[in-house]
Design a protein around this motif. Structure first.
Motif, PDB file in Angstrom:
ATOM      1  N   HIS A 129       0.857  -1.188   0.000  1.00  0.00           N
ATOM      2  CA  HIS A 129       0.000   0.000   0.000  1.00  0.00           C
ATOM      3  C   HIS A 129       0.894   1.240   0.000  1.00  0.00           C
ATOM      4  N   LEU A 130       1.049   1.861  -1.162  1.00  0.00           N
ATOM      5  CA  LEU A 130       2.007   2.952  -1.312  1.00  0.00           C
ATOM      6  C   LEU A 130       1.623   4.200  -0.544  1.00  0.00           C
ATOM      7  N   LYS A 131       0.339   4.367  -0.229  1.00  0.00           N
ATOM      8  CA  LYS A 131      -0.051   5.542   0.555  1.00  0.00           C
ATOM      9  C   LYS A 131       0.574   5.506   1.945  1.00  0.00           C
ATOM     10  N   GLU A 132       0.851   4.310   2.437  1.00  0.00           N
ATOM     11  CA  GLU A 132       1.364   4.197   3.803  1.00  0.00           C
ATOM     12  C   GLU A 132       2.888   4.264   3.851  1.00  0.00           C
ATOM     13  N   GLN A 133       3.557   3.658   2.886  1.00  0.00           N
ATOM     14  CA  GLN A 133       5.019   3.693   2.911  1.00  0.00           C
ATOM     15  C   GLN A 133       5.557   3.473   1.505  1.00  0.00           C
ATOM     16  N   ARG A 134       6.561   4.276   1.160  1.00  0.00           N
ATOM     17  CA  ARG A 134       7.219   4.182  -0.142  1.00  0.00           C
ATOM     18  C   ARG A 134       8.493   5.015  -0.094  1.00  0.00           C
ATOM     19  N   PRO A 135       9.451   4.762  -0.981  1.00  0.00           N
ATOM     20  CA  PRO A 135      10.585   5.684  -1.094  1.00  0.00           C
ATOM     21  C   PRO A 135      10.077   7.074  -1.477  1.00  0.00           C
ATOM     22  N   LEU A 136      10.712   8.112  -0.953  1.00  0.00           N
ATOM     23  CA  LEU A 136      10.144   9.457  -1.065  1.00  0.00           C
ATOM     24  C   LEU A 136      10.960  10.412  -1.927  1.00  0.00           C
ATOM     25  N   GLY A 137      12.020   9.918  -2.559  1.00  0.00           N
ATOM     26  CA  GLY A 137      12.812  10.794  -3.414  1.00  0.00           C
ATOM     27  C   GLY A 137      12.005  11.333  -4.585  1.00  0.00           C
ATOM     28  N   GLU A 138      12.352  12.531  -5.040  1.00  0.00           N
ATOM     29  CA  GLU A 138      11.609  13.170  -6.124  1.00  0.00           C
ATOM     30  C   GLU A 138      11.703  12.394  -7.430  1.00  0.00           C
ATOM     31  N   GLN A 139      12.757  11.576  -7.593  1.00  0.00           N
ATOM     32  CA  GLN A 139      12.968  10.873  -8.852  1.00  0.00           C
ATOM     33  C   GLN A 139      12.440   9.438  -8.829  1.00  0.00           C
ATOM     34  N   CYS A 140      11.677   9.076  -7.813  1.00  0.00           N
ATOM     35  CA  CYS A 140      11.161   7.706  -7.721  1.00  0.00           C
ATOM     36  C   CYS A 140       9.964   7.509  -8.656  1.00  0.00           C
ATOM     37  N   HIS A 141       9.792   6.271  -9.104  1.00  0.00           N
ATOM     38  CA  HIS A 141       8.676   5.914  -9.973  1.00  0.00           C
ATOM     39  C   HIS A 141       8.119   4.575  -9.506  1.00  0.00           C
ATOM     40  N   PHE A 142       6.798   4.410  -9.611  1.00  0.00           N
ATOM     41  CA  PHE A 142       6.155   3.214  -9.069  1.00  0.00           C
ATOM     42  C   PHE A 142       5.299   2.531 -10.125  1.00  0.00           C
ATOM     43  N   ILE A 143       5.365   1.200 -10.128  1.00  0.00           N
ATOM     44  CA  ILE A 143       4.547   0.383 -11.021  1.00  0.00           C
ATOM     45  C   ILE A 143       3.533  -0.357 -10.161  1.00  0.00           C
ATOM     46  N   GLU A 144       2.286   0.008 -10.297  1.00  0.00           N
ATOM     47  CA  GLU A 144       1.243  -0.660  -9.519  1.00  0.00           C
ATOM     48  C   GLU A 144       0.638  -1.808 -10.326  1.00  0.00           C
ATOM     49  N   PRO A 145       0.016  -2.774  -9.661  1.00  0.00           N
ATOM     50  CA  PRO A 145      -0.505  -3.961 -10.355  1.00  0.00           C
ATOM     51  C   PRO A 145      -1.535  -3.615 -11.428  1.00  0.00           C
ATOM     52  N   PRO A 163       2.080 -13.743  -9.342  1.00  0.00           N
ATOM     53  CA  PRO A 163       3.000 -13.145 -10.322  1.00  0.00           C
ATOM     54  C   PRO A 163       2.391 -11.989 -11.098  1.00  0.00           C
ATOM     55  N   ASP A 164       1.058 -12.016 -11.289  1.00  0.00           N
ATOM     56  CA  ASP A 164       0.411 -10.934 -12.035  1.00  0.00           C
ATOM     57  C   ASP A 164       0.422  -9.607 -11.287  1.00  0.00           C
ATOM     58  N   TRP A 165       0.736  -9.639  -9.993  1.00  0.00           N
ATOM     59  CA  TRP A 165       0.904  -8.373  -9.281  1.00  0.00           C
ATOM     60  C   TRP A 165       2.055  -7.566  -9.891  1.00  0.00           C
ATOM     61  N   TYR A 166       2.998  -8.257 -10.500  1.00  0.00           N
ATOM     62  CA  TYR A 166       4.237  -7.615 -10.954  1.00  0.00           C
ATOM     63  C   TYR A 166       4.395  -7.574 -12.470  1.00  0.00           C
ATOM     64  N   ARG A 167       3.674  -8.414 -13.201  1.00  0.00           N
ATOM     65  CA  ARG A 167       3.839  -8.441 -14.655  1.00  0.00           C
ATOM     66  C   ARG A 167       3.245  -7.176 -15.290  1.00  0.00           C
ATOM     67  N   THR A 168       3.948  -6.673 -16.296  1.00  0.00           N
ATOM     68  CA  THR A 168       3.476  -5.513 -17.042  1.00  0.00           C
ATOM     69  C   THR A 168       3.166  -5.924 -18.482  1.00  0.00           C
ATOM     70  N   ASP A 169       2.208  -5.243 -19.087  1.00  0.00           N
ATOM     71  CA  ASP A 169       1.927  -5.465 -20.505  1.00  0.00           C
ATOM     72  C   ASP A 169       2.496  -4.287 -21.298  1.00  0.00           C
ATOM     73  N   SER A 170       2.338  -4.347 -22.614  1.00  0.00           N
ATOM     74  CA  SER A 170       2.949  -3.337 -23.476  1.00  0.00           C
ATOM     75  C   SER A 170       2.455  -1.930 -23.146  1.00  0.00           C
ATOM     76  N   LYS A 171       1.193  -1.803 -22.788  1.00  0.00           N
ATOM     77  CA  LYS A 171       0.651  -0.486 -22.466  1.00  0.00           C
ATOM     78  C   LYS A 171       1.271   0.070 -21.195  1.00  0.00           C
TER      79      LYS A 171
END
Length: 362
Positions: free
Chosen positions: A300-316, A336-344
């Protein structure tokens, strides 16, 4: 309830020891979370001149490199028996701290905080605080309410009456990066460097090999040499990635088992970016100013995540049935589908990677 009973049974002894308490002063932070949680809690050290800490043994390599920390107590040294716990309780009482701040509010930590009888006792109260914890908290001077949608760093800083300033990360675990700690494999490579952490300690954060194979191929196509961080236990997962990958293996350098925790911030600092699931190394990389790409998975990224300005997150791609929270963590569930990305979903990721790995001016 057991620890609360012990606390009240100790009261006559505390009265006898009053003449032996030192002059009141100093701050103790009780935080017994693992690496990523410790990095976040490190923001709480800065509002004070110096703090003592009670921490998990896993984080023992960090305090010697942090001038903000005076004495570091390791909770495992004092939790093996009732006698050991009583000795620490009495030691904290004699220390006579001005403030004791509890950021990991389980019954044992709250017992230690109450036993210290400081000038001010403060703790965060979470959505997992049970009946015993609530009873302990009745004797605390300040409680910071923490929900699943509150950022942990903000809750920690509230214990000190402080808050984040600006958009940069307020965390750090070492005073400065030491080039002497850099591994030879890292120092010998010129050009762009990308670090990856293919395994996290929590099984629910294990990413599938095919997603890693794509990510590593993408990093190499952008001109980076890829360094794989982790322990020797990660070797099978690494070989799985190699078997599935279609990339130049000479551009992938394994550091598995070669970088001890005390040297990890220095080697991460040499990277142009770092990619992993939500893990301790991701927070360490962020703390030394490295751009981080995090696969959120069930976290749950709202509760904890790296906070640097250059960070980027991939959500499921699809909603996660049961999310993982800081005080209510998933350990064995994994999809595994929590982490797999498609072309879009890869389009913004590729754009971020290109921006971060653009050729730097000499």
């Amino acid at each position: 309830m057991f620890y609360l009973i012990i606390h009240f049974l100790l009261q006559p002894l505390y009265w006898l020891l009053i003449p032996f308490r030192r002059k009141r002063g100093g701050v103790l932070v009780i935080h017994t979370g693992k690496i990523g949680d410790y990095v976040n809690a490190s923001a709480l050290f800065s509002p004070f001149d110096q703090v003592d800490v009670l921490i998990d043994r896993m984080n023992a390599p960090f305090p010697p490199r942090d001038q903000r920390i005076g004495q570091a107590w390791l909770v495992q040294d004092w939790s093996g028996s009732l006698w050991a716990k009583l000795r620490l309780a009495l030691t904290l009482y004699l220390k006579n701290y001005a403030d004791i701040l509890v950021t990991t509010p389980n019954a044992l930590n709250l017992f230690f905080g109450l036993s210290g009888a400081p000038g001010r006792k403060a703790a965060i109260r979470t959505y997992r605080s049970g009946q015993t914890a609530q009873l302990f908290m009745r004797f605390y001077d300040q409680l910071v309410e923490h929900t699943k949608d509150d950022l942990t760093v903000d809750s920690y800083l509230a214990l000190a009456g402080s808050r984040r300033i600006g958009g940069s990360s307020p965390t750090k675990v070492v005073d400065q990066v030491d080039p002497e700690r850099l591994r030879l494999k890292v120092g010998m490579v010129e050009g762009l460097k990308a670090g990856v952490g293919i395994i996290a300690g929590n099984p629910s954060k294990k990413m599938p090999g095919d997603e890693w194979a794509w990510m590593i191929a993408e990093l190499i196509s952008l001109g980076a040499t890829v360094f794989v961080f982790g322990t020797e236990a990660d070797e099978p997962a690494f070989h799985e990635v190699l078997e599935q990958g279609d990339f130049d293996r000479e551009r992938v350098i394994s550091l598995l088992g070669e970088v001890p925790l005390e040297d990890l911030p220095d080697n991460l600092a040499a990277m142009d970016l770092f990619v992993s699931a939500d893990s301790g190394p991701a927070y360490l990389a962020d703390s030394v100013g490295v751009p981080v790409l995090v696969y959120a998975g069930p976290c749950h990224l709202k509760e904890q995540r790296p906070l640097g300005e250059q960070c980027h997150f991939i959500e499921p791609r699809k909603p996660v049935g049961k999310k993982s929270f800081i005080f209510d963590t998933l350990h064995n569930d994994n999809d595994p589908d929590w982490y797999r990305t498609d072309s879009k979903r890869r389009v913004p990721v590729q754009a971020w990677l290109r921006m971060r790995l653009s050729v730097k001016e000499p």
